[in-house]
Design an enzyme around this catalytic site. Structure first.
Site, PDB file in Angstrom:
ATOM      1  CE  LYS A  10      -3.978  -2.216   2.250  1.00 43.97           C
ATOM      2  NZ  LYS A  10      -5.051  -2.037   3.267  1.00 43.97           N
ATOM      3  CE1 TYR A  50      -9.286  -3.421   0.035  1.00 44.03           C
ATOM      4  CE2 TYR A  50      -8.509  -1.390  -0.978  1.00 44.03           C
ATOM      5  CZ  TYR A  50      -8.263  -2.530  -0.236  1.00 44.03           C
ATOM      6  OH  TYR A  50      -7.000  -2.785   0.245  1.00 44.03           O
ATOM      7  CG  ASN A 113      -3.684  -2.354   6.628  1.00 44.90           C
ATOM      8  OD1 ASN A 113      -3.586  -1.902   5.495  1.00 44.90           O
ATOM      9  ND2 ASN A 113      -4.535  -3.300   6.947  1.00 44.90           N
ATOM     10  CG  HIS A 116      -5.458  -6.331   0.016  1.00 44.32           C
ATOM     11  ND1 HIS A 116      -6.614  -6.402   0.746  1.00 44.32           N
ATOM     12  CD2 HIS A 116      -5.610  -7.187  -1.028  1.00 44.32           C
ATOM     13  CE1 HIS A 116      -7.450  -7.269   0.149  1.00 44.32           C
ATOM     14  NE2 HIS A 116      -6.852  -7.749  -0.926  1.00 44.32           N
ATOM     15  CD  GLU A 127      -8.701  -9.505  -3.350  1.00 46.12           C
ATOM     16  OE1 GLU A 127      -9.536  -9.161  -2.488  1.00 46.12           O
ATOM     17  OE2 GLU A 127      -7.510  -9.790  -3.064  1.00 46.12           O
TER      18      GLU A 127
HETATM   19  P1  CMP Z   1      -7.388  -4.751   3.552  1.00 47.59           P
HETATM   20  O1  CMP Z   1      -6.905  -6.128   3.801  1.00 47.59           O
HETATM   21  O2  CMP Z   1      -6.768  -4.007   2.430  1.00 47.59           O
HETATM   22  O3  CMP Z   1      -8.971  -4.797   3.307  1.00 47.59           O
HETATM   23  C1  CMP Z   1      -9.813  -3.709   3.601  1.00 47.59           C
HETATM   24  C2  CMP Z   1      -9.120  -2.622   4.364  1.00 47.59           C
HETATM   25  O4  CMP Z   1      -9.959  -1.713   5.029  1.00 47.59           O
HETATM   26  C3  CMP Z   1      -8.261  -3.223   5.454  1.00 47.59           C
HETATM   27  O5  CMP Z   1      -7.160  -3.886   4.880  1.00 47.59           O
HETATM   28  C4  CMP Z   1      -7.947  -1.982   6.300  1.00 47.59           C
HETATM   29  O6  CMP Z   1      -6.818  -1.288   5.825  1.00 47.59           O
HETATM   30  C5  CMP Z   1      -9.180  -1.103   6.062  1.00 47.59           C
HETATM   31  N1  CMP Z   1     -10.000  -0.961   7.271  1.00 47.59           N
HETATM   32  C6  CMP Z   1     -10.234   0.183   7.939  1.00 47.59           C
HETATM   33  N2  CMP Z   1     -11.027  -0.018   8.996  1.00 47.59           N
HETATM   34  C7  CMP Z   1     -11.310  -1.347   9.011  1.00 47.59           C
HETATM   35  C8  CMP Z   1     -12.087  -2.178   9.866  1.00 47.59           C
HETATM   36  N3  CMP Z   1     -12.751  -1.702  10.932  1.00 47.59           N
HETATM   37  N4  CMP Z   1     -12.145  -3.502   9.583  1.00 47.59           N
HETATM   38  C9  CMP Z   1     -11.513  -4.013   8.495  1.00 47.59           C
HETATM   39  N5  CMP Z   1     -10.769  -3.271   7.659  1.00 47.59           N
HETATM   40  C10 CMP Z   1     -10.665  -1.946   7.909  1.00 47.59           C
END
Ligand code: CMP
Length: 140
Positions: A10, A50, A113, A116, A127
């Site tokens: 990311k 997403y 974070n 992904h 995906e």
């Molecule tokens: P990712 O695995 O990319 O999939 C969806 C993303 O939404 C997740 O990582 C997080 O970066 C983001 N996100 C933000 N808030 C939440 C939440 N409460 N639960 C899950 N994903 C979240």
């Protein structure tokens, strides 16, 4: 079984200049990078990727973050790749991620974070197809 999974480094991790460190973790775990590209996602591309989260309260912040800078997208292949990749990433919320995982080491928040990864075989298929037409995949 040999599986494929979709991985995204990311914008936060690209900005931190840790692409190579993250790739090394994949390689050292036996995951082979079979397709890769750097892309600055448009809002439409991020929203499409997403789409399953469209109704979630965090959707707008997630999309805002994902278009904030370039990402590196790759398809990984290896034994038990989906779970192996999830183990390398650690929990979605870096505060809850185990020590030594990518998110514990490189991520700052649940939005920023670092990475992904697909969560299951069916989503991995969708995906990978979203970013890589079959002809751009090099498995060996
Ligand atoms: P990712 O695995 O990319 O999939 C969806 C993303 O939404 C997740 O990582 C997080 O970066 C983001 N996100 C933000 N808030 C939440 C939440 N409460 N639960 C899950 N994903 C979240």
């Amino acid at each position: 079984a040999i599986e494929r999974t979709l991985s995204i480094i990311k914008p936060d991790a690209v900005a931190k200049n840790v692409i190579g460190q993250i790739y090394s973790r994949f390689e050292n775990a036996g995951l082979k990078i079979i397709a890769a590209r750097m892309i600055h996602l448009s809002r439409a591309e991020a929203e499409g990727f997403y789409a399953v989260h469209r109704e979630r309260p965090f959707f707008k912040d997630l999309v805002d973050f994902m278009v904030s800078g370039p990402v590196i997208v790759q398809a990984l292949e290896g034994d038990n790749a989906i779970l192996k990749h999830r183990d390398l990433m650690g929990a979605t919320d870096p505060k809850k991620a185990e020590k030594g995982t990518i998110r514990a080491d490189f991520a700052d928040s649940i939005d920023a974070n670092a990475v992904h990864g697909s969560d299951a075989a069916e989503t991995a298929k969708v995906e990978i197809a979203y970013f890589f037409p079959a002809l751009n995949i090099y498995s060996r």
